[in-house]
Write a protein that holds these residues in place. Structure first.
Motif, PDB file in Angstrom:
ATOM      1  N   GLU A  48     -10.151   1.150  10.031  1.00  0.00           N
ATOM      2  CA  GLU A  48      -9.188   0.806   8.982  1.00  0.00           C
ATOM      3  C   GLU A  48      -9.647  -0.421   8.191  1.00  0.00           C
ATOM      4  O   GLU A  48      -9.535  -0.481   6.971  1.00  0.00           O
ATOM      5  CB  GLU A  48      -7.805   0.515   9.587  1.00  0.00           C
TER       6      GLU A  48
ATOM      7  N   ALA B  48       0.834  -1.206   0.000  1.00  0.00           N
ATOM      8  CA  ALA B  48       0.000   0.000   0.000  1.00  0.00           C
ATOM      9  C   ALA B  48       0.866   1.252   0.000  1.00  0.00           C
ATOM     10  O   ALA B  48       0.547   2.242  -0.671  1.00  0.00           O
ATOM     11  CB  ALA B  48      -0.927  -0.026   1.218  1.00  0.00           C
TER      12      ALA B  48
ATOM     13  N   GLY C 238     -14.210   2.353   4.274  1.00  0.00           N
ATOM     14  CA  GLY C 238     -13.456   2.477   3.033  1.00  0.00           C
ATOM     15  C   GLY C 238     -12.587   3.694   2.860  1.00  0.00           C
ATOM     16  O   GLY C 238     -12.382   4.133   1.738  1.00  0.00           O
ATOM     17  N   ALA C 239     -12.040   4.261   3.920  1.00  0.00           N
ATOM     18  CA  ALA C 239     -11.289   5.498   3.745  1.00  0.00           C
ATOM     19  C   ALA C 239      -9.777   5.337   3.907  1.00  0.00           C
ATOM     20  O   ALA C 239      -9.006   6.151   3.394  1.00  0.00           O
ATOM     21  CB  ALA C 239     -11.793   6.539   4.753  1.00  0.00           C
ATOM     22  N   TRP C 240      -9.344   4.308   4.601  1.00  0.00           N
ATOM     23  CA  TRP C 240      -7.918   4.130   4.892  1.00  0.00           C
ATOM     24  C   TRP C 240      -7.218   3.565   3.662  1.00  0.00           C
ATOM     25  O   TRP C 240      -7.723   2.637   3.026  1.00  0.00           O
ATOM     26  CB  TRP C 240      -7.794   3.172   6.075  1.00  0.00           C
ATOM     27  N   ASP C 241      -6.035   4.101   3.348  1.00  0.00           N
ATOM     28  CA  ASP C 241      -5.340   3.604   2.154  1.00  0.00           C
ATOM     29  C   ASP C 241      -4.358   2.483   2.459  1.00  0.00           C
ATOM     30  O   ASP C 241      -3.669   1.986   1.564  1.00  0.00           O
ATOM     31  CB  ASP C 241      -4.645   4.745   1.414  1.00  0.00           C
TER      32      ASP C 241
END
Lengths: 399, 471
Positions: free
Chosen positions: A254, A154, A258-261
């Protein structure tokens, strides 16, 4: 209004066993060894301890559940003794409990001890356990390296890095820790390793090779804490004090939102932000003399440098390769070898980190002693990047 | 008019090159089949997962669901009931399993056609066989399905049945691997006493002769048998079951339905299809097509997609014929608790997440949503994730943890509807998985408790597209 923990608690004694494969020692031996060191260091009597917390993460394979193994091993006579567990952040949890007890005025002297006996499992790495519970129906049985390796892919994708460049920076992290541990008599892996060996090591969980993974060790570490006033009364005029102890735990964001990369550890950032505020640290890059971070894997240390605000986002690989966190860099990290080479007896690691900062602040680190350290930070991370408990603590002298 | 309204097929990713197996077995003289391919299930697939994969995409409700297999993993636990959960069907669906013969799926289809209401027959097969046995390479792994309804593009126009204990092969609790009779005996007896008379009666019931048949789906208990039957019945139509045998292997209970799906894919409106099921007798069914068959297009694709497997030892290991010692890391406890399955089993097997009051989708459901601004319990609406496309957020190939087919791929999958799940990946090709890859969900074995003979199932992320064989 909460005023924080800064300078309300002094550490007057610490102990730490050598970490490693202690085939000849059980957990009770490790407990006694660490405690006797701390007791001698503190100058207080065994009977002065009024409450104790034992940190032990994997109760089903070694030490045993409850706090009784600590009470039995030290023959703590009917004082309150508790066991705490928060995965790899367990050691810091034990310290946090003891520090809070003293700060609250509940007791004058408290003991925090972390211990883990991992080498009775019959294999390397941490045990995998399932109990047929709800999560076992769907969560992958991923190993610790597998869970942390996720950070690398990631991170590479986010910063559009070449995987080989990241691999070199990760290798430097491990190279540096091996260099440092060679000067630490308590370290598990006291052998310098060259970059080529690290880069060509067998793959464990892509892209983490063997040398990107920390040691799996037996060991114990211990702290005795009291108030600065009592410390002064014991003749310690300028004790090491706790400037901040902060903890942040995942609430599922996390892993399930659906926002954490996937390229950083949210809880490290949160715990660090609060710890800096609690300790009054305005510019961490200038004020922190050294750090002991949770380098369970090289990629974790790399990402942690950014999560603690010590490197800009996307710049940790360059900072690492430039030697900024080496022993002769501007902000040494893992001067004792870190989890990577000091070793990682899970429940003891948070206290081992504190032990190194304490030792450095008191000028007792011998061959690896840094010049006039002022503030040291520990970062203890439990779980996995996608579901973690992060603890950030800061220590300094009272004056 | 009542008939088959939809078909489905599933073949696992891997295709063993039988020539590679023949080379490995050359020393023994037991090579058996030396050409063609055999579909090979992953370690995490079984007859049930094959059947469910074949049965995806149908109606949201049915009257009856029938699971058919001679290699079902459980003796006492109904796979059809599990399939209801896996497919997200209502619990009011009537369910039953059929077994006992390779023709059980065709028999169930016949029963459904003769009954009332809608039905799904889902067949899966993964039969054991010992290395060196002809069946080891002749058999294949896979699944097929057929839906029965009153309005259907394949109209049911004739049938016949025969009960006949011709023991061409058998398997028993004491001998789970198929034990074959002499091929020449089977070839003569199956044609003369079982298949030809049954087919003749079926055609008569439809008012047809052999020349009126355009497509055949007739699995052969031994190679070359259909040639004899076609001569006897004057049927010149292609038998699609033979092509499946060459490309996937003998799919047992699923073979006839797979061949029927292929036949419907190739049939033009107005053409007639003969479907037979063989084993302890025969069922012969005749259909006439009236239009395109939903799901049939997957049959052609299943034959031509996949990844070649030339590693005979890996094949043996995947197939359970070689019991490798995986070391102490494989000794972990995998017991599943009945109470936990009761609470979470249906949502897990159906991959049912929840949509909160603000529209965010999550898995698993929770009393208080994971949405950052949620500050108390909310009612959640069920959302099935099994059919939702996703992309990879993070991934690794874990080489430390035990898996029967290393490495252990897992990571975060981000679904198009907003849900995010940390999950296992499966069906990796040589390239592996990378951040950003598109993935689709496949039902797989999650845990296999060999000590207690139990298994749980969950969905795993597989590459959204399969490679073309030889591509």
């Amino acid at each position: 209004m909460a005023s924080g923990i800064k300078d309300k608690v002094a550490i007057i004694g610490m102990g730490c066993t050598a970490f490693g494969e202690h085939w000849d020692k059980g957990p009770e031996d490790l407990i006694v060894d660490a405690f006797e060191q701390a007791l001698a260091d503190s100058g207080v009597a065994r009977s002065d301890i009024q409450a104790a917390w034992m940190g032990n993460a994997l109760d089903d394979i070694n030490v045993g559940n409850s706090a009784l193994p600590l009470a039995h091993a030290l023959r703590l006579k009917t004082i309150p003794v508790s066991r705490v567990e928060n995965m790899c952040a367990t050691g810091t949890e034990a310290l946090r409990a003891a520090v809070y007890a003293v700060a609250a005025g509940a007791v004058d002297f408290a003991l925090a001890l972390g211990v883990e006996k991992l080498k009775d499992t019959g294999y390397g790495g941490l045990p995998l356990r399932t109990k047929g519970l709800a999560n076992d129906l769907w969560l992958p049985y991923g190993s610790a390296p597998g869970s942390f390796a996720q950070l690398a892919g990631a991170y590479t994708a986010k910063h559009r890095l070449n995987g080989d460049d990241l691999k070199r920076a990760m290798a430097h992290v491990s190279w540096k820790s091996h260099q440092n541990a060679a000067k630490n008599p308590r370290a598990h892996l006291r052998k310098a390793v060259d970059m080529d060996t690290i880069l060509k090591a067998p793959m464990i969980a892509d892209p983490l090779g063997l040398y990107d993974c920390c040691g799996v060790s037996d060991g114990a570490a211990c702290a005795i804490v009291t108030t600065p006033d009592i410390a002064r009364g014991l003749g310690v005029a300028n004790p090491v004090t706790v400037k901040a102890v902060q903890l942040s735990a995942s609430h599922g964001w996390e892993m399930s939102y659906g926002a954490w990369d996937g390229s950083y550890v949210l809880n490290t950032r949160e715990a660090a932000r609060r710890a800096y505020a609690e300790a009054g640290v305005k510019e961490a890059r200038k004020e922190l003399s050294l750090t002991e971070v949770h380098d369970c894997f090289s990629i974790t240390e790399l990402v942690t440098m950014e999560d603690l605000g010590l490197s800009d986002e996307g710049c940790a690989p360059a900072d690492i390769l430039a030697g900024r966190y080496d022993s002769d860099g501007t902000q040494p990290c893992q001067i004792d070898g870190g989890l990577k080479c000091f070793g990682h007896p899970v429940g003891a690691s948070g206290l081992r980190m504190a032990f190194e900062i304490y030792t450095q602040l008191l000028g007792r680190a011998g061959e690896r002693q840094l010049v006039a350290p002022r503030l040291g930070l520990t970062h203890n991370l439990g779980g996995a990047p996608f579901n973690s408990v992060a603890a950030v603590s800061i220590f300094g002298r009272l004056h | 008019m009542r008939g088959v309204a939809r078909v489905g097929v599933y073949a696992p990713l891997l295709r063993l090159d039988c020539a590679a197996a023949a080379r490995a077995l050359k020393f023994s003289g037991l090579a058996g089949r030396r050409d063609g391919y055999r579909a090979v299930g992953g370690w995490d697939e079984d007859a049930f997962t094959f059947a469910v994969e074949a049965a995806r995409g149908g109606a949201a409700a049915l009257d009856t669901l029938i699971f058919a297999s001679t290699s079902a993993p459980f003796f006492e636990r109904l796979h059809a009931t599990l399939a209801v959960d896996a497919l997200g069907l209502p619990r009011e669906t009537r369910t039953r399993d059929v077994a006992g013969s390779r023709r059980c799926a065709v028999s169930a289809l016949l029963d459904a056609l003769l009954a009332r209401g809608s039905a799904l027959i889902a067949a899966g097969e993964r039969r054991p066989a010992r290395p060196g046995a002809a069946a080891h390479l002749a058999q294949g792994d896979g699944g097929a399905a057929a839906w029965v309804a009153d309005e259907a593009p394949a109209r049911f126009i004739g049938w016949a049945s025969l009960s006949y204990d011709l023991v061409d092969t058998y398997a028993s609790r004491e001998h789970p691997e198929p034990y074959p009779a002499e091929e020449r005996f089977v070839k003569e007896g199956a044609a003369a006493h079982v298949l030809v008379p049954t087919i003749r009666r079926a055609l008569e019931s439809a008012g047809l002769s052999g020349g009126d048949i355009h497509h055949v789906a007739a699995p052969e208990p031994v190679a070359g048998l259909w040639r004899d039957i076609s001569r006897a019945m004057k049927i010149s139509a292609p038998n699609h079951a033979s092509e499946i045998s060459a490309k996937l292997g003998d799919l047992g209970a699923a073979h006839a339905l797979f061949a029927f799906a292929l036949a419907t894919a190739r049939a033009k409106p107005g053409e007639r299809i003969l479907l037979t099921g063989f084993g302890s007798g025969c069922d012969a069914l005749v259909f006439e097509t009236t239009g395109s068959m939903p799901g049939a297009e997957l049959a052609e694709a299943a034959l031509n997609e996949g990844a070649l497997l030339a590693d005979y030892v890996r094949f043996l290991s995947l197939n359970g014929a070689l019991d490798l010692d995986w070391g102490v890391r494989s000794e972990f406890e995998q017991k599943a608790q009945a109470t936990v399955l009761d609470r979470y089993g249906r949502d897990t097997l159906g991959f049912i997440g929840g949509r909160d009051c603000a529209g965010n989708v999550q898995f698993p459901k929770s009393r208080i949503p994971v949405r950052p601004d949620a500050d108390g319990p909310e009612a959640m609406q069920d959302v099935r994730l099994a059919d939702e496309p996703a992309r990879i957020v993070s991934v690794t190939a874990d080489r430390l943890n035990y898996t029967p087919d290393p490495p252990f791929w897992f990571g975060l999958a981000q679904f198009n509807n907003g849900a995010r799940v940390m999950m296992e990946f499966t069906d990796a090709d040589a390239r592996g998985f990378s951040v950003g890859d598109r993935v689709a969900m496949r039902l797989r074995i999650k845990s296999h408790d060999r000590r207690r003979g139990f298994r749980t199932y969950f969905w795993k992320a597989a590459p959204a597209e399969r490679p073309t064989l030889g591509g």
